[in-house]
Design an enzyme around this catalytic site. Structure first.
Site, PDB file in Angstrom:
ATOM      1  N   ARG A 153       0.816  -1.208   0.000  1.00 18.45           N
ATOM      2  CA  ARG A 153       0.000   0.000   0.000  1.00 18.45           C
ATOM      3  C   ARG A 153       0.852   1.261   0.000  1.00 18.45           C
ATOM      4  O   ARG A 153       0.452   2.278  -0.573  1.00 18.45           O
ATOM      5  CB  ARG A 153      -0.946  -0.023   1.207  1.00 18.45           C
ATOM      6  CG  ARG A 153      -2.092  -1.008   1.025  1.00 18.45           C
ATOM      7  CD  ARG A 153      -2.981  -1.094   2.239  1.00 18.45           C
ATOM      8  NE  ARG A 153      -4.155  -1.919   1.979  1.00 18.45           N
ATOM      9  CZ  ARG A 153      -5.011  -2.321   2.898  1.00 18.45           C
ATOM     10  NH1 ARG A 153      -4.825  -1.968   4.155  1.00 18.45           N
ATOM     11  NH2 ARG A 153      -6.052  -3.058   2.573  1.00 18.45           N
TER      12      ARG A 153
ATOM     13  N   LYS B 162     -18.544 -17.923   4.059  1.00 15.52           N
ATOM     14  CA  LYS B 162     -19.955 -17.788   4.400  1.00 15.52           C
ATOM     15  C   LYS B 162     -20.769 -17.110   3.310  1.00 15.52           C
ATOM     16  O   LYS B 162     -20.359 -16.103   2.751  1.00 15.52           O
ATOM     17  CB  LYS B 162     -20.113 -16.995   5.699  1.00 15.52           C
ATOM     18  CG  LYS B 162     -19.550 -17.680   6.929  1.00 15.52           C
ATOM     19  CD  LYS B 162     -19.813 -16.851   8.183  1.00 15.52           C
ATOM     20  CE  LYS B 162     -19.305 -17.554   9.426  1.00 15.52           C
ATOM     21  NZ  LYS B 162     -19.571 -16.759  10.653  1.00 15.52           N
TER      22      LYS B 162
ATOM     23  N   GLY C   3      -8.470  -9.741   0.229  1.00 10.87           N
ATOM     24  CA  GLY C   3      -7.187 -10.151   0.783  1.00 10.87           C
ATOM     25  C   GLY C   3      -6.748 -11.558   0.415  1.00 10.87           C
ATOM     26  O   GLY C   3      -5.602 -11.778   0.002  1.00 10.87           O
TER      27      GLY C   3
ATOM     28  N   GLY D 167     -13.316  -4.221   1.559  1.00  6.40           N
ATOM     29  CA  GLY D 167     -14.728  -3.916   1.727  1.00  6.40           C
ATOM     30  C   GLY D 167     -15.277  -3.054   0.613  1.00  6.40           C
ATOM     31  O   GLY D 167     -16.425  -3.244   0.161  1.00  6.40           O
TER      32      GLY D 167
END
Length: 430
Positions: free
Chosen positions: A69, A231, A384, A407
């Site tokens: 980053r 999930k 990720g 996100g």
């Protein structure tokens, strides 16, 4: 997408002599490094990326364990410096408590690493919200400073108007270049963009916008999406949204197990969400209504325990035993999916299809990764675990765009308009 681009402002000569505030995403992982003995000198050629922000002589040294980053932030900073701007950069780091600064929250190691990459000293400025000076002087053109962790400031996460206005007063041009925070309306990402004289997108954020638009708004068909993870619940709305857009929807990991249940297959003691089977079935039905199937694994790789040294057994999906754990798709399934991916026009990839961290259960993800790399499709990947798989298989150069957002990337897939995009469009419209 109608936004002001920082690169255009630089090309138009509108940046020289201006105070430029860059919101970057420098939230890199840190780990404690053994402190030196009291009175000892640091070793010659000490490892780069080390810092001791606000630390005492025997407090931990913090070490950057991965600097992607920071390296991604450099083009915007160089662009501003080359244009003759006075440059200030800030970012969040970790999850600090607002108003309670701790040494572990400091951007000190980041300032050091940034200085190495830029080939110049990058002073770290604390208590900057109400204004600051560098060596007793205002920040000058062609200078760059790093402003300490913005998430320590009270009111940051709630987008406090007073804080945002103070930040905006520091600059002539605000540059949002942190896609990883684009889904959050905070003082340093949204509020400052409201009140700064000019608000624009930095090169990293603009590239994300362009790649996402190309992949989702104007895709080359067939459009294939891979959505995997542990999930269904965390990605259900993404799956429902993509079911109306894509030409092929591939599910993997624990999500695939839930879809296997929805298809009437047994999954043994595998990770799944039985209470969401109806939701999974509705996604299958939505795709079927468009004459497209959600491919259900025809073979799988199972084990009796979740462990790197567990014995891997390949079996048909219909033959899964009650005490089996499904830890990967089987070779037949992987080959079929690879064939579909190689014929795609656009590929959106979020999530590995198996427990690729364990060598015995990595084949599915490895085959998928290389199929995407070999495809002529425009490919965009984010998340990720996905980035870890890309790095593991060395295909970074074969993926057309690797998103820096986690996100934020998921919310775009879900069809949401990110706050950062929204405010920059408003400012561009006047």
């Amino acid at each position: 997408m109608n936004i002001i681009r920082f690169s255009d402002l630089c090309a138009q000569g509108k940046v020289a002599g201006k105070r430029v505030f860059i919101r970057a995403d420098l939230n890199v992982p840190l780990r404690p490094h053994a402190p030196p003995l009291r009175g000892s000198l640091p070793p010659e050629g000490a490892q780069s990326g080390l810092g001791r922000p606000g630390a005492g002589p025997n407090d931990p040294v913090w070490e950057i364990s991965e600097d992607t980053r920071i390296r991604a932030s450099i083009p915007a900073i160089k662009m501003a410096l080359d244009a003759g701007a006075a440059v200030m950069v800030t970012s969040h780091l970790g999850r600090p408590t607002e108003g309670e600064f701790k040494p572990a929250d400091s951007l000190g190691p980041v300032a050091q690493r940034m200085g190495e990459l830029l080939g110049r000293d990058v002073p770290l400025i604390s208590h900057w919200v109400d204004g600051f000076k560098v060596n007793g002087q205002p920040l000058q053109p062609a200078q760059v400073v790093l402003l300490e962790n913005c998430r320590v400031n009270k009111g940051e996460k709630k987008n406090d108007e007073g804080l945002a206005r103070k930040m905006a007063a520091l600059c002539d041009i605000f540059v949002h270049d942190a896609f990883g925070t684009a889904h959050r309306a905070e003082a340093s990402t949204y509020g400052i963009a409201q009140y700064a004289p000019i608000a624009c997108a930095g090169p990293l954020l603009a590239a994300e916008m362009d790649a996402i638009t190309k992949a989702l708004a104007h895709p080359k068909r067939p459009l294939v999406a891979i959505v995997a993870g542990s999930k269904v619940s965390t990605k259900l709305t993404i799956l429902e949204s993509l079911a109306s857009k894509v030409d092929q929807l591939i599910v993997g990991g624990g999500i695939a197990n839930t879809f296997m249940l929805a298809a009437g297959l047994k999954i043994g003691k595998s990770l799944a969400e039985a209470d969401l089977v109806d939701k999974a079935r509705s996604v299958i039905d939505a795709m079927k209504a468009r004459n497209v199937a959600v491919p259900i694994p025809i073979d799988v790789v199972t084990a009796k325990a979740f462990a790197a040294d567990a014995k891997a057994t390949i079996k048909l999906a219909a033959d899964v035993a009650d005490d089996d754990l499904i830890l990967d798709i089987g070779p037949q399934t992987a080959a079929l999916l690879a064939t579909q991916l190689k014929a795609a026009g656009t590929i959106v990839w979020n999530g590995p299809v198996g427990v690729f961290e364990f060598p015995a259960f990595e084949n599915g993800t490895k085959v998928i990764a290389h199929a995407i790399a070999d495809s002529s499709a425009f490919s965009i990947a984010g998340g990720g675990d996905t980035l870890a798989a890309i790095a593991k298989y060395g295909i970074e150069e074969q993926i057309d765009y690797i998103s820096t957002g986690g996100g934020a990337f998921l919310e775009v897939l879900e069809g949401k308009t990110l706050p950062a995009f929204e405010i920059l469009q408003k400012r561009a419209a006047g």
